[in-house]
Design a protein around this motif. Sequence first.
Motif, PDB file in Angstrom:
ATOM      1  N   GLN A  49       0.835  -1.210   0.000  1.00 36.25           N
ATOM      2  CA  GLN A  49       0.000   0.000   0.000  1.00 36.25           C
ATOM      3  C   GLN A  49       0.869   1.260   0.000  1.00 36.25           C
ATOM      4  OE1 GLN A  49      -2.226  -0.926   3.489  1.00 36.25           O
ATOM      5  NE2 GLN A  49      -3.318  -2.591   2.469  1.00 36.25           N
ATOM      6  N   THR A  97       0.583   2.231  -4.198  1.00 35.11           N
ATOM      7  CA  THR A  97      -0.813   2.645  -4.360  1.00 35.11           C
ATOM      8  C   THR A  97      -0.971   4.130  -4.024  1.00 35.11           C
ATOM      9  OG1 THR A  97      -1.621   2.238  -2.101  1.00 35.11           O
ATOM     10  CG2 THR A  97      -1.454   0.320  -3.544  1.00 35.11           C
ATOM     11  N   ASP A  98      -2.179   4.615  -4.205  1.00 31.48           N
ATOM     12  CA  ASP A  98      -2.521   5.990  -3.834  1.00 31.48           C
ATOM     13  C   ASP A  98      -1.702   7.006  -4.628  1.00 31.48           C
ATOM     14  OD1 ASP A  98      -4.302   7.466  -2.400  1.00 31.48           O
ATOM     15  OD2 ASP A  98      -3.065   7.647  -0.598  1.00 31.48           O
ATOM     16  N   TYR A 121       1.813   2.300 -12.050  1.00 35.63           N
ATOM     17  CA  TYR A 121       0.348   2.277 -11.926  1.00 35.63           C
ATOM     18  C   TYR A 121      -0.272   3.531 -12.520  1.00 35.63           C
ATOM     19  CZ  TYR A 121      -0.501  -2.063  -9.509  1.00 35.63           C
ATOM     20  OH  TYR A 121      -0.630  -3.398  -9.235  1.00 35.63           O
ATOM     21  N   GLN A 129      -7.096  -0.002  -6.004  1.00 40.42           N
ATOM     22  CA  GLN A 129      -6.809   1.135  -6.882  1.00 40.42           C
ATOM     23  C   GLN A 129      -7.379   0.962  -8.291  1.00 40.42           C
ATOM     24  OE1 GLN A 129      -2.578   1.912  -7.367  1.00 40.42           O
ATOM     25  NE2 GLN A 129      -2.045  -0.234  -7.073  1.00 40.42           N
ATOM     26  N   ARG A 166     -11.347   1.218  -7.998  1.00 42.07           N
ATOM     27  CA  ARG A 166     -11.825   2.609  -7.860  1.00 42.07           C
ATOM     28  C   ARG A 166     -11.812   3.339  -9.208  1.00 42.07           C
ATOM     29  NH1 ARG A 166      -8.876   2.221  -3.279  1.00 42.07           N
ATOM     30  NH2 ARG A 166      -7.002   3.178  -4.116  1.00 42.07           N
ATOM     31  N   ARG A 192     -10.783   3.407   1.733  1.00 40.74           N
ATOM     32  CA  ARG A 192     -10.551   4.321   0.605  1.00 40.74           C
ATOM     33  C   ARG A 192     -11.819   4.520  -0.232  1.00 40.74           C
ATOM     34  NH1 ARG A 192      -4.074   3.108  -0.823  1.00 40.74           N
ATOM     35  NH2 ARG A 192      -3.390   4.032   1.140  1.00 40.74           N
TER      36      ARG A 192
END
Length: 246
Positions: A14, A18-19, A25, A52, A55, A80
């Motif tokens: 994470q 991610t994010d 990504y 991810q 979403r 999230r």
Amino acid sequence: MTEPKWDEHADWWQREFTDGVDPEYVEQIIPLARQHLAGFATVIDLGTGEGQIARALAADGARVIGLDPTPSQIEVALTRGGGPVYALAGADRLPVRDASADAVVVCLVFEHVDGLDEALAEVARVLRPGGRFVLFLNHPLLQTPDSGMIIDHMIEPPETYWRIGAYLREAVTVEEVQKGVFVRFVHRPLSRYLNGMIAAGIDLLEMVEPAPPPGFLAKAPEYEEDVVATTPRLLGLVGTRRPSDG
Ligand SMILES: C[S@@+](CC[C@H](N)C(=O)[O-])C[C@H]1O[C@@H](n2cnc3c(N)ncnc32)[C@H](O)[C@@H]1O
């Protein structure tokens, strides 16, 4: 050493991938997923992680079900938010009715799963005929155990090349991906994935082999080497569920 479980390193994943922090990504994987799943109404993201991809597809208007057997991934996915629904489930048994999904996406998951044929059979079972399957893998030919850039100083001038490990040997490896973080990988040759899909009733529509994106190549000076820039890290296989009499 006991085999590492995803619950033990979900926080590493994470944090590092991610994010919006990982250029592969941001610049490549999520855009490719959106492109190849555009217009599919009900999508299952198998091995969704913290969600991810789920979403991004939900933001495009899909009804997305994210499945993952790792509680610490699903907990973060729920936090999230962003539209998908989530459930704890592994690839061997999807809690989804036959032929009820328009599409299934599996991103960087099957290289951690032992039962590939069982997983592909589940994907084929839940897809409607003509449904879309999008599989992303660490490139199984070029990212084998022990693969990587080698600079051979024994010859003049030194030669830089990409070493491929024991490509044909199916093998489980535990790799220290960061200090103290051990991840279990299952290596298989590319033909195992392609022939496994075909045997499960999923035909290939397209194979995607993108060059590493600019944001990845900018991460380290040695990535400027042409051999890195021209060696794919990602493989995408885009398939379609064959009608059962096909
Ligand atoms: C590298 S992460 C990828 C997560 C997500 N697909 C993404 O691209 O952000 C691998 C994920 O595979 C999941 N996983 C491991 N074994 C699995 C299995 N047997 N069935 C489904 N998912 C599994 C892990 O829990 C983890 O979330």
